[in-house]
Design an enzyme around this catalytic site. Structure first.
Site, short mmCIF file in Angstrom:
data_model
loop_
_atom_site.label_atom_id
_atom_site.label_comp_id
_atom_site.label_asym_id
_atom_site.label_seq_id
_atom_site.Cartn_x
_atom_site.Cartn_y
_atom_site.Cartn_z
N CYS A 95 0.86 -1.19 0.00
CA CYS A 95 0.00 0.00 0.00
C CYS A 95 0.89 1.23 0.00
CB CYS A 95 -0.91 -0.01 1.21
SG CYS A 95 -2.06 1.38 1.26
N GLU A 133 -5.27 -8.04 -2.50
CA GLU A 133 -5.55 -7.76 -1.08
C GLU A 133 -4.74 -6.57 -0.64
OE1 GLU A 133 -4.22 -8.21 3.23
OE2 GLU A 133 -3.08 -8.24 1.36
N ARG A 184 -8.97 -8.49 11.83
CA ARG A 184 -7.99 -8.12 10.81
C ARG A 184 -8.74 -7.75 9.52
NH1 ARG A 184 -2.63 -9.09 10.55
NH2 ARG A 184 -1.61 -9.05 8.52
N ARG A 186 -9.40 -6.49 6.07
CA ARG A 186 -8.64 -6.24 4.86
C ARG A 186 -9.62 -6.09 3.70
NH1 ARG A 186 -5.43 -5.47 8.17
NH2 ARG A 186 -3.22 -6.09 8.25
#
Length: 465
Positions: A95, A133, A184, A186
């Site tokens: 990212c 992802e 978590r 995502r």
């Protein structure tokens, strides 16, 4: 909950067989230590190419999956195309900021980023399915432009993909479907190649949404996923004497307030250095609004329980010797009866306490969860278990800090398996009901661990141990 640690899985599917018998092939870009590999192997896939620029992660990947990842994806895609033909492309791409220079359209808007290299592979190899992802923030308001670039670029290459993000977390998935007690969130971008380019612009809902269906995440119990006492615990995982003292002091604070009738503890940060009466509080014009609000709340709390708090400070010598960050408590454990019944994080912002049902996300920095009831931190084996990696997965002789960093960067196996399987089954009409990929998804166990725990990865596919 999940099956007890160390027991054999209740269901074991046959191994996916040799290299040529796998129903579909996949490439694993930005592969890390192989979370995607685990999920797609459990679906029956065979990895034909992996890339990972971090040498330590690449060594762990090869150690466990029997396939040495190539290095820099830029070199492998810009001057030549080293990535072979494949059915499914998966990538947990970094990212990083997307270039907006020139405000060009389509794929050129993403040129200069690693996402562009993914698009080069997609354009050249035309896999049937693409699954990407990234962190949840990619779909947030600050990155709206980048999000639109990604979706538009995939559609321009002939892929049907939802314009809405598919966000999911392992704690929302039941244990018999590969879920794990870890929050978590995502974002996933799941795309299917279409024959008619016009179909690529047909929007549809995301394949998953961030909610549990038919499952109550509050019933998770992290004890089901911890090692037996004394099995893998090392001195490095145990709480230090100083840490025990910090927690003991703040637990005394919690118990004292409860006895004083404060049954619902404050959710705002409690600052021992800011206990003063409201009339003594001085907030300057330069004090940030958020901080001023916390200071006022601490003053009100202190005024309500002045005698109790002063007595507590006296018992603990005014927290003498406590570092500034340990003079703060962030209570996020709702109705937990004691700090010793929570999961703790020693953060720069203070000691954070959460309920011991599911854990916060593993991160690639030194904020390893402390299981207060065990007086210790998570072990590497436990962290790998929370990511859905099989019991036989190991990190060799590398330092634990490196293993935790890799696990913090990894994808959760159960979530990837669930998202890809749901996507393939939903898009069976586009892929063709006779597609080996569709058949593999339809026949696969909902729980990838059933296969992974019983088999070891070798030669890029699963073989019997």
């Amino acid at each position: 909950m999940g099956r007890p640690v160390g027991t054999a899985p209740s269901v074991v599917r046959p191994a996916s067989g040799g290299r040529e018998s796998a129903p579909f092939t996949f490439v694993d870009l930005f592969a890390g230590i192989g979370g995607f590999h685990a999920a797609l192997s459990a679906l029956g896939g065979r990895c034909v190419y992996a890339s990972e620029i971090d040498l330590a992660a690449a060594r762990v990947y090869e150690r466990n999956w029997g396939l040495a990842p190539a290095g820099d994806i830029v070199e492998a895609t810009e001057q030549r195309m080293d990535v072979p033909e494949h059915d499914v492309l998966v990538a947990g791409f970094p990212c990083q900021p997307f270039s907006k220079s020139g405000m060009q359209r389509g794929m050129d808007e993403a040129r200069g980023t690693l996402f562009w290299n993914i698009l080069r592979v997609v354009e050249e190899r035309s896999p049937s399915v693409v699954l990407l992802e990234n962190v949840r923030n990619l779909a947030g308001p600050r990155h709206r432009h980048e999000w639109h670039v990604i979706i538009k670029s995939l559609r321009q290459l002939g892929y049907r993909v939802s314009s809405a993000p598919a966000v999911f977390s392992p704690h929302l998935l039941p244990p018999d479907q590969g879920g794990r007690p870890q929050v978590r969130e995502r974002v996933f971008i799941a795309a299917t190649r279409v024959e008619d380019l016009d179909d690529a612009w047909t929007d549809m809902p995301p394949v998953v949404t961030p909610r549990a269906e038919g499952w109550d995440p509050s019933v998770w119990d992290i004890e089901d996923y911890l090692d037996p006492e004394g099995s893998t615990v090392t001195p490095a995982t145990r709480m230090t004497a100083a840490e025990v003292r910090w927690v003991s002091a703040w637990d005394d604070f919690v118990q004292s307030l409860r006895r004083a009738g404060e049954l619902r503890l404050p959710g705002f940060p409690i600052w021992a250095d800011e206990f003063r009466l409201p009339e003594d509080l001085v907030v300057s014009m330069v004090t940030p609004t958020w901080k001023a609000g916390f200071l006022r709340k601490n003053a009100v709390l202190y005024a309500r329980h002045r005698d109790v708090i002063d007595a507590w400070l006296d018992r603990w010598d005014g927290l003498e010797g406590f570092p500034p960050s340990r003079r703060k408590l962030e209570w996020q454990a709702q109705d937990a009866t004691s700090l010793w019944d929570t999961v703790l994080h020693f953060r720069p912002s203070g000691i954070r306490a959460k309920r011991a049902t599911y854990l916060p996300a593993l991160v690639a920095i030194t904020q390893t969860s402390v299981v207060a009831s065990r007086r210790r931190r998570l072990t590497v084996r436990e962290a790998a278990r929370l990511q859905g990696l099989p019991e036989w997965f190991d990190f060799g002789d590398q330092r634990d800090a490196a293993s935790f960093k890799q696990l913090g960067n990894a994808v959760n196996v159960g979530v990837v398996h669930h998202v890809l399987r749901q996507h393939v089954l939903r898009d069976a009409d586009l892929l063709g009901t006779k597609s080996p990929l569709v058949r593999a998804a339809a026949e696969a166990s909902p729980d990838p661990s059933a296969l992974l725990d019983a088999h070891r990865g070798r030669g890029g596919h699963l073989e019997a141990s």
